[in-house]
Write a protein that holds these residues in place. Structure first.
Motif, PDB file in Angstrom:
ATOM      1  N   ILE A   1       5.859   1.641  -9.019  1.00 60.08           N
ATOM      2  CA  ILE A   1       5.452   0.990 -10.264  1.00 60.08           C
ATOM      3  C   ILE A   1       4.548   1.923 -11.065  1.00 60.08           C
ATOM      4  O   ILE A   1       4.718   2.102 -12.275  1.00 60.08           O
ATOM      5  CB  ILE A   1       4.760  -0.350  -9.973  1.00 60.08           C
ATOM      6  CG1 ILE A   1       5.777  -1.365  -9.439  1.00 60.08           C
ATOM      7  CG2 ILE A   1       4.092  -0.892 -11.248  1.00 60.08           C
ATOM      8  CD1 ILE A   1       5.172  -2.690  -9.007  1.00 60.08           C
TER       9      ILE A   1
ATOM     10  N   ASP B   1       6.371   0.394  -2.894  1.00 65.87           N
ATOM     11  CA  ASP B   1       6.553  -0.443  -4.078  1.00 65.87           C
ATOM     12  C   ASP B   1       5.475  -0.220  -5.141  1.00 65.87           C
ATOM     13  O   ASP B   1       5.798   0.039  -6.309  1.00 65.87           O
ATOM     14  CB  ASP B   1       6.618  -1.915  -3.668  1.00 65.87           C
ATOM     15  CG  ASP B   1       7.886  -2.238  -2.891  1.00 65.87           C
ATOM     16  OD1 ASP B   1       8.844  -1.455  -2.970  1.00 65.87           O
ATOM     17  OD2 ASP B   1       7.920  -3.274  -2.202  1.00 65.87           O
ATOM     18  N   PRO B   2       4.186  -0.326  -4.802  1.00 69.61           N
ATOM     19  CA  PRO B   2       3.182  -0.067  -5.836  1.00 69.61           C
ATOM     20  C   PRO B   2       3.227   1.367  -6.364  1.00 69.61           C
ATOM     21  O   PRO B   2       3.022   1.602  -7.556  1.00 69.61           O
ATOM     22  CB  PRO B   2       1.858  -0.367  -5.136  1.00 69.61           C
ATOM     23  CG  PRO B   2       2.153  -0.324  -3.682  1.00 69.61           C
ATOM     24  CD  PRO B   2       3.568  -0.764  -3.538  1.00 69.61           C
ATOM     25  N   LYS B   3       3.527   2.308  -5.471  1.00 68.16           N
ATOM     26  CA  LYS B   3       3.620   3.711  -5.903  1.00 68.16           C
ATOM     27  C   LYS B   3       4.663   3.877  -6.997  1.00 68.16           C
ATOM     28  O   LYS B   3       4.429   4.544  -8.007  1.00 68.16           O
ATOM     29  CB  LYS B   3       3.976   4.580  -4.704  1.00 68.16           C
ATOM     30  CG  LYS B   3       4.419   5.995  -5.037  1.00 68.16           C
ATOM     31  CD  LYS B   3       5.196   6.607  -3.896  1.00 68.16           C
ATOM     32  CE  LYS B   3       6.570   5.972  -3.747  1.00 68.16           C
ATOM     33  NZ  LYS B   3       7.308   6.492  -2.558  1.00 68.16           N
TER      34      LYS B   3
ATOM     35  N   ARG C   1       0.813  -1.218   0.000  1.00 74.43           N
ATOM     36  CA  ARG C   1       0.000   0.000   0.000  1.00 74.43           C
ATOM     37  C   ARG C   1       0.846   1.267   0.000  1.00 74.43           C
ATOM     38  O   ARG C   1       0.363   2.329   0.380  1.00 74.43           O
ATOM     39  CB  ARG C   1      -0.898   0.000   1.260  1.00 74.43           C
ATOM     40  CG  ARG C   1      -1.759  -1.227   1.414  1.00 74.43           C
ATOM     41  CD  ARG C   1      -2.570  -1.218   2.699  1.00 74.43           C
ATOM     42  NE  ARG C   1      -1.737  -1.376   3.885  1.00 74.43           N
ATOM     43  CZ  ARG C   1      -1.319  -2.538   4.368  1.00 74.43           C
ATOM     44  NH1 ARG C   1      -1.651  -3.661   3.745  1.00 74.43           N
ATOM     45  NH2 ARG C   1      -0.585  -2.605   5.461  1.00 74.43           N
TER      46      ARG C   1
ATOM     47  N   THR D   1       2.075  -6.852  -6.441  1.00 81.42           N
ATOM     48  CA  THR D   1       1.510  -6.842  -5.091  1.00 81.42           C
ATOM     49  C   THR D   1       0.681  -8.079  -4.769  1.00 81.42           C
ATOM     50  O   THR D   1       0.663  -8.524  -3.612  1.00 81.42           O
ATOM     51  CB  THR D   1       0.644  -5.582  -4.878  1.00 81.42           C
ATOM     52  OG1 THR D   1      -0.397  -5.552  -5.871  1.00 81.42           O
ATOM     53  CG2 THR D   1       1.483  -4.318  -4.971  1.00 81.42           C
TER      54      THR D   1
ATOM     55  N   LEU E   1      -4.095   3.929  -4.483  1.00 79.47           N
ATOM     56  CA  LEU E   1      -3.252   2.930  -5.151  1.00 79.47           C
ATOM     57  C   LEU E   1      -4.044   1.736  -5.663  1.00 79.47           C
ATOM     58  O   LEU E   1      -3.473   0.840  -6.294  1.00 79.47           O
ATOM     59  CB  LEU E   1      -2.150   2.453  -4.199  1.00 79.47           C
ATOM     60  CG  LEU E   1      -1.075   3.494  -3.878  1.00 79.47           C
ATOM     61  CD1 LEU E   1      -0.168   3.003  -2.765  1.00 79.47           C
ATOM     62  CD2 LEU E   1      -0.263   3.832  -5.118  1.00 79.47           C
ATOM     63  N   ASN E   2      -5.355   1.726  -5.394  1.00 80.44           N
ATOM     64  CA  ASN E   2      -6.218   0.658  -5.911  1.00 80.44           C
ATOM     65  C   ASN E   2      -7.285   1.172  -6.867  1.00 80.44           C
ATOM     66  O   ASN E   2      -8.203   0.427  -7.220  1.00 80.44           O
ATOM     67  CB  ASN E   2      -6.887  -0.074  -4.745  1.00 80.44           C
ATOM     68  CG  ASN E   2      -5.928  -1.014  -4.035  1.00 80.44           C
ATOM     69  OD1 ASN E   2      -5.184  -1.744  -4.688  1.00 80.44           O
ATOM     70  ND2 ASN E   2      -5.933  -0.996  -2.720  1.00 80.44           N
TER      71      ASN E   2
ATOM     72  N   LYS F   1       0.910  -3.254 -11.712  1.00 77.92           N
ATOM     73  CA  LYS F   1       1.168  -3.100 -10.275  1.00 77.92           C
ATOM     74  C   LYS F   1       0.727  -4.336  -9.518  1.00 77.92           C
ATOM     75  O   LYS F   1       1.448  -4.876  -8.666  1.00 77.92           O
ATOM     76  CB  LYS F   1       0.431  -1.871  -9.740  1.00 77.92           C
ATOM     77  CG  LYS F   1       0.654  -1.588  -8.262  1.00 77.92           C
ATOM     78  CD  LYS F   1      -0.579  -1.044  -7.560  1.00 77.92           C
ATOM     79  CE  LYS F   1      -1.604  -2.122  -7.299  1.00 77.92           C
ATOM     80  NZ  LYS F   1      -2.668  -1.691  -6.358  1.00 77.92           N
ATOM     81  N   ARG F   2      -0.469  -4.823  -9.827  1.00 76.66           N
ATOM     82  CA  ARG F   2      -1.001  -5.987  -9.105  1.00 76.66           C
ATOM     83  C   ARG F   2      -0.221  -7.257  -9.422  1.00 76.66           C
ATOM     84  O   ARG F   2      -0.213  -8.195  -8.618  1.00 76.66           O
ATOM     85  CB  ARG F   2      -2.481  -6.165  -9.437  1.00 76.66           C
ATOM     86  CG  ARG F   2      -3.346  -5.056  -8.831  1.00 76.66           C
ATOM     87  CD  ARG F   2      -4.803  -5.213  -9.164  1.00 76.66           C
ATOM     88  NE  ARG F   2      -5.594  -4.160  -8.520  1.00 76.66           N
ATOM     89  CZ  ARG F   2      -6.543  -3.461  -9.133  1.00 76.66           C
ATOM     90  NH1 ARG F   2      -6.834  -3.682 -10.413  1.00 76.66           N
ATOM     91  NH2 ARG F   2      -7.215  -2.524  -8.468  1.00 76.66           N
TER      92      ARG F   2
END
Length: 463
Positions: free
Chosen positions: A65, A61-63, A58, A104, A173-174, A100-101
């Motif tokens: 990407i 890392d996802p940010k 959250r 994650t 982020l989702n 991204k997913r």
């Protein structure tokens, strides 16, 4: 077996004892759990959320990407009329989110598999203390000799009318799609980083900060340059502006603000909470275990042991320590806490020279002390400040905003601080961090021969 509670009170099933029970399966918690399990301790860990913590699932890392899509768009724009035709280049947000997913989605199971493979007992649910050496998870009580609280942080509660209409960083982020207009409340990492991503995806973005200068932990001269670059990107930055109300309308949301006594409204389709975070300690029932805490987290001594309950340690964003709320800090605090529990020692984490980066485009970086901090401490310093926007490494990519400020102790020639704004400087800051950590002088650092042409080759000229 049943615990010995008196008649009329809730009875718990009591699980066997542990050497360590960790609350929070983020980087601090899993680091400590794995380290103690490797030494033969019986270890349990629990989290109400999927394993992985904020950074991997959250946050960081996802940010980053998602930022990659923004980087590509920005790089193409900078090279417009320099050999690159954009030809309608744009971000496919849904596809970028799938990318991204792809990272994650695999994290929780992978992290839990690593823990169980190391012998750690894993639990899912909400934990609450029921005594100095015990906690309860969904009706089962667990006793342990040691506990580590590593529950991270959560968005700071807001009180203005309509705050319930905001989404937080996790929600952002989702997002499966981006709306045309987004307002970010707060002038910190979250607002600036997310606005830089969303703007490159075609969103009309506004950042509202109640202070007169955002990103206050960074060099003010470089922050000013970043604000200019941010506004050139099309993002409005409203400083010294207080959000007083958010109202839902037939067409979206109205954000009412006060700026210098003048009230006006900013229209939005989405409002994002970027106004800070606090330690995530709600629901832990800390009083039952005599665990002292404050706004910054569990009150700990320098070696991360709770000051009021020696069975309890805390690490990461849930602990009131001098460390910045950064993933690498959480990791080494988790290691130190585990080592102190295993050995019965009182080792204090070394917070020297931990770099931090705001991953805007370009990125803003800091390691060591600020210029005014050096001056206030009475040090005789040499400030080597360079506008690097015209240097080859930035000319090559078309970037026109870049700067470096290096703070040197005149008496020893040692580097005290480094402050960088520019593309790729998020890697360069690590070299300055190593130099500060090892006590290198500017002459020693300048003696390094870097591969050329690379950004690292700029280091000598910055000194």
């Amino acid at each position: 077996m049943l615990s010995g509670h008196s008649a009329g009170r809730k009875e718990f099933h009591v699980n066997e004892d542990y050497d360590l029970f960790v609350i929070g399966a983020g980087m601090a918690g899993t680091t400590a759990a794995n380290k103690c399990a490797a030494q033969g301790w019986r270890v349990g860990i629990v989290d109400a959320l999927p394993y992985g913590g904020t950074c991997a699932l959250r946050g960081c890392d996802p940010k980053k990407i998602l930022r990659r899509g923004a980087e590509v768009i920005d790089a193409a724009r900078l090279m417009q009329d320099k050999g690159i035709a954009q030809n309608g280049l744009s971000i496919d947000w849904a596809a970028l989110m799938r990318h991204k997913r792809g990272f994650t989605d695999a994290v929780p199971q992978g992290m839990e598999d690593e823990l169980t493979g190391n012998g750690v007992m894993t639990f899912h649910g909400s934990a609450r203390f029921t005594g100095p050496n015990q906690l309860e998870i969904d009706g089962t009580e667990h006793r342990a000799k040691h506990f580590l609280i590593a529950t991270g942080a959560r968005p700071r509660p807001l009180s203005f009318p309509g705050h319930e209409h905001l989404i937080d960083s996790t929600d952002f982020l989702n997002l499966d799609a981006l709306p045309p207009r987004i307002v970010f409340i707060g002038g910190g990492f979250i607002s600036f980083e997310f606005a830089h991503i969303a703007s490159r995806a075609g969103v009309d973005c506004v950042i509202i900060d109640h202070g007169d200068r955002p990103l206050r932990e960074f060099d003010p001269d470089l922050v000013e340059l970043l604000i200019q670059r941010t506004e050139q990107t099309g993002i409005r930055v409203q400083l010294a502006t207080t959000t007083t109300r958010v109202t839902r309308t037939a067409t979206g949301l109205d954000v009412t603000v006060d700026q210098g006594g003048k009230t006006f409204t900013i229209g939005a389709d989405l409002v994002v909470h970027g106004a800070g975070r606090v330690a995530n300690l709600d629901g832990l029932n800390l009083d039952a275990a005599n665990i002292a805490s404050g706004p910054r987290g569990v009150t700990v001594a320098g070696h991360l042991q709770c000051t009021t309950n020696p069975a309890v340690y805390a690490a990461g964003d849930a602990a009131d320590t001098p460390g910045k709320p950064l993933t690498p800090v959480a990791v080494f605090e988790g290691k130190v806490a585990a080592s102190n529990m295993l050995k019965g020692t009182t080792t204090t984490p070394d917070y020297t020279a931990v770099p931090t980066t705001v991953f805007t485009i370009p990125e803003l970086n800091r390691v060591g002390i600020l210029e005014h901090e050096a001056g206030n401490s009475g040090l005789d310093i040499d400030v080597r400040h360079n506008d690097t926007s015209g240097w080859y490494s930035n000319y090559r990519v078309g970037e026109t905003t870049a700067s470096a400020k290096i703070i040197i102790d005149k008496a020893t020639d040692r580097i005290l601080g480094a402050h960088l704004l520019g593309p790729g400087y998020g890697e360069l800051i690590n070299i300055f961090g190593l130099a500060i950590k090892l006590g290198l002088t500017s002459r020693q650092l300048k003696s390094m021969t870097a591969t050329y042409p690379s950004i690292g080759a700029d280091l000598g000229s910055m000194l």
